[in-house]
Write a protein that holds these residues in place. Sequence first.
Motif, PDB file in Angstrom:
ATOM      1  N   MET A   1       0.823  -1.187   0.000  1.00 35.04           N
ATOM      2  CA  MET A   1       0.000   0.000   0.000  1.00 35.04           C
ATOM      3  C   MET A   1       0.867   1.251   0.000  1.00 35.04           C
ATOM      4  SD  MET A   1      -3.139  -0.801  -0.212  1.00 35.04           S
ATOM      5  CE  MET A   1      -3.503   0.905  -0.195  1.00 35.04           C
ATOM      6  N   ASP A   2       1.818   1.271   0.901  1.00 38.16           N
ATOM      7  CA  ASP A   2       2.656   2.463   1.016  1.00 38.16           C
ATOM      8  C   ASP A   2       3.416   2.742  -0.275  1.00 38.16           C
ATOM      9  OD1 ASP A   2       1.849   3.034   3.629  1.00 38.16           O
ATOM     10  OD2 ASP A   2       3.334   1.654   4.461  1.00 38.16           O
ATOM     11  N   GLU A   3       3.853   1.677  -0.963  1.00 43.12           N
ATOM     12  CA  GLU A   3       4.577   1.855  -2.224  1.00 43.12           C
ATOM     13  C   GLU A   3       3.681   2.535  -3.265  1.00 43.12           C
ATOM     14  OE1 GLU A   3       6.741  -0.819  -5.685  1.00 43.12           O
ATOM     15  OE2 GLU A   3       6.416  -1.703  -3.715  1.00 43.12           O
ATOM     16  N   ILE A   4       2.431   2.142  -3.315  1.00 43.90           N
ATOM     17  CA  ILE A   4       1.492   2.750  -4.271  1.00 43.90           C
ATOM     18  C   ILE A   4       1.176   4.176  -3.853  1.00 43.90           C
ATOM     19  CG2 ILE A   4      -0.818   2.597  -5.285  1.00 43.90           C
ATOM     20  CD1 ILE A   4      -0.518  -0.507  -4.807  1.00 43.90           C
ATOM     21  N   TRP A   5       0.820   4.349  -2.573  1.00 42.97           N
ATOM     22  CA  TRP A   5       0.472   5.691  -2.096  1.00 42.97           C
ATOM     23  C   TRP A   5       1.642   6.666  -2.260  1.00 42.97           C
ATOM     24  CZ3 TRP A   5      -2.444   3.592   2.709  1.00 42.97           C
ATOM     25  CH2 TRP A   5      -3.819   3.553   2.457  1.00 42.97           C
ATOM     26  N   SER A   6       2.867   6.181  -2.114  1.00 37.60           N
ATOM     27  CA  SER A   6       4.020   7.079  -2.208  1.00 37.60           C
ATOM     28  C   SER A   6       4.154   7.700  -3.598  1.00 37.60           C
ATOM     29  CB  SER A   6       5.313   6.341  -1.837  1.00 37.60           C
ATOM     30  OG  SER A   6       5.671   5.424  -2.861  1.00 37.60           O
ATOM     31  N   GLN A   7       3.542   7.087  -4.598  1.00 35.51           N
ATOM     32  CA  GLN A   7       3.603   7.593  -5.962  1.00 35.51           C
ATOM     33  C   GLN A   7       2.598   8.717  -6.225  1.00 35.51           C
ATOM     34  OE1 GLN A   7       5.939   6.313  -8.252  1.00 35.51           O
ATOM     35  NE2 GLN A   7       6.669   5.368  -6.359  1.00 35.51           N
ATOM     36  N   PHE A   8       1.631   8.889  -5.299  1.00 37.19           N
ATOM     37  CA  PHE A   8       0.545   9.844  -5.522  1.00 37.19           C
ATOM     38  C   PHE A   8       0.358  10.697  -4.275  1.00 37.19           C
ATOM     39  CE2 PHE A   8      -0.186   6.044  -8.018  1.00 37.19           C
ATOM     40  CZ  PHE A   8      -0.254   6.575  -9.298  1.00 37.19           C
ATOM     41  N   SER A   9       0.947  11.849  -4.291  1.00 37.50           N
ATOM     42  CA  SER A   9       0.927  12.750  -3.150  1.00 37.50           C
ATOM     43  C   SER A   9      -0.505  13.015  -2.674  1.00 37.50           C
ATOM     44  CB  SER A   9       1.589  14.070  -3.543  1.00 37.50           C
ATOM     45  OG  SER A   9       1.513  14.996  -2.491  1.00 37.50           O
ATOM     46  N   GLY A  10      -0.734  12.789  -1.393  1.00 36.32           N
ATOM     47  CA  GLY A  10      -2.004  13.131  -0.773  1.00 36.32           C
ATOM     48  C   GLY A  10      -3.054  12.042  -0.733  1.00 36.32           C
ATOM     49  N   LEU A  11      -2.944  11.007  -1.568  1.00 40.99           N
ATOM     50  CA  LEU A  11      -3.997   9.985  -1.576  1.00 40.99           C
ATOM     51  C   LEU A  11      -4.118   9.256  -0.244  1.00 40.99           C
ATOM     52  CD1 LEU A  11      -3.989   8.237  -5.077  1.00 40.99           C
ATOM     53  CD2 LEU A  11      -5.476  10.048  -4.219  1.00 40.99           C
ATOM     54  N   SER A  12      -2.999   8.968   0.380  1.00 43.34           N
ATOM     55  CA  SER A  12      -3.069   8.255   1.661  1.00 43.34           C
ATOM     56  C   SER A  12      -3.668   9.135   2.758  1.00 43.34           C
ATOM     57  CB  SER A  12      -1.685   7.768   2.089  1.00 43.34           C
ATOM     58  OG  SER A  12      -0.834   8.872   2.358  1.00 43.34           O
ATOM     59  N   ASP A  13      -3.681  10.452   2.547  1.00 42.52           N
ATOM     60  CA  ASP A  13      -4.220  11.379   3.541  1.00 42.52           C
ATOM     61  C   ASP A  13      -5.714  11.634   3.377  1.00 42.52           C
ATOM     62  OD1 ASP A  13      -1.646  11.666   4.561  1.00 42.52           O
ATOM     63  OD2 ASP A  13      -1.200  13.322   3.203  1.00 42.52           O
ATOM     64  N   TRP A  14      -6.317  11.133   2.301  1.00 46.05           N
ATOM     65  CA  TRP A  14      -7.758  11.329   2.111  1.00 46.05           C
ATOM     66  C   TRP A  14      -8.499  10.741   3.299  1.00 46.05           C
ATOM     67  CZ3 TRP A  14     -10.725  11.382  -2.986  1.00 46.05           C
ATOM     68  CH2 TRP A  14     -10.067  12.169  -3.920  1.00 46.05           C
ATOM     69  N   GLU A  15      -9.589  11.352   3.643  1.00 48.22           N
ATOM     70  CA  GLU A  15     -10.418  10.889   4.751  1.00 48.22           C
ATOM     71  C   GLU A  15     -10.858   9.452   4.522  1.00 48.22           C
ATOM     72  OE1 GLU A  15     -14.805  11.932   6.582  1.00 48.22           O
ATOM     73  OE2 GLU A  15     -13.723  13.500   5.519  1.00 48.22           O
ATOM     74  N   LEU A  16     -10.874   8.673   5.616  1.00 48.79           N
ATOM     75  CA  LEU A  16     -11.359   7.300   5.531  1.00 48.79           C
ATOM     76  C   LEU A  16     -12.870   7.295   5.379  1.00 48.79           C
ATOM     77  CD1 LEU A  16      -9.293   5.526   8.337  1.00 48.79           C
ATOM     78  CD2 LEU A  16      -8.935   5.395   5.872  1.00 48.79           C
TER      79      LEU A  16
END
Length: 179
Positions: A1-16
Amino acid sequence: MDEIWSQFSGLSDWELTDLTDHNILWSLDDYVKAGYVNFKTGTKELYRLSILLENYAVKHNEPLLATFETEKRYKYVEDRYVEILKKVPKAWIIGNFNNAVLAPQPPKATEVVSCDGTNISDMWIVVTRGPEGPFGLVAEDIGDRMYRGFFSISPIVIGKAIQTINEALRISIDMSKKE
């Protein structure tokens, strides 16, 4: 997950998004309208979303990519998958299989790949192709039957997940072309 999210700034920070709200059962159209959804949820909700994606693939005669953490998880859906695999033009079944040969044998348009010993082995991924390209869910097992991940209709985001799988397993999944 982190590898994918690291490619797209901000996606991992989107509200759950709470997928367990029993007052609201999202349809696949609801997910598509949302475009991108982060979640932390249990198996019940992911199983439901997986079925929505699988049904889409069958209905629209599109390819399907599905991962399974264990042979036991595949065996749980095997009867349904045998039928699905007869109805889609191409499929990739990836799992933490001790033996990549599944019985009964899947149709010739299905590739079965073991991800034993890779970072894919704890992932729950179901992807198909829509009008804009590949879309679906990507989640990782975080323990206690809980998963964190996302649903996305972005071919770029899902394409990165597929690229990660291709590199880790040295295979070639290409959902951009009709079989």
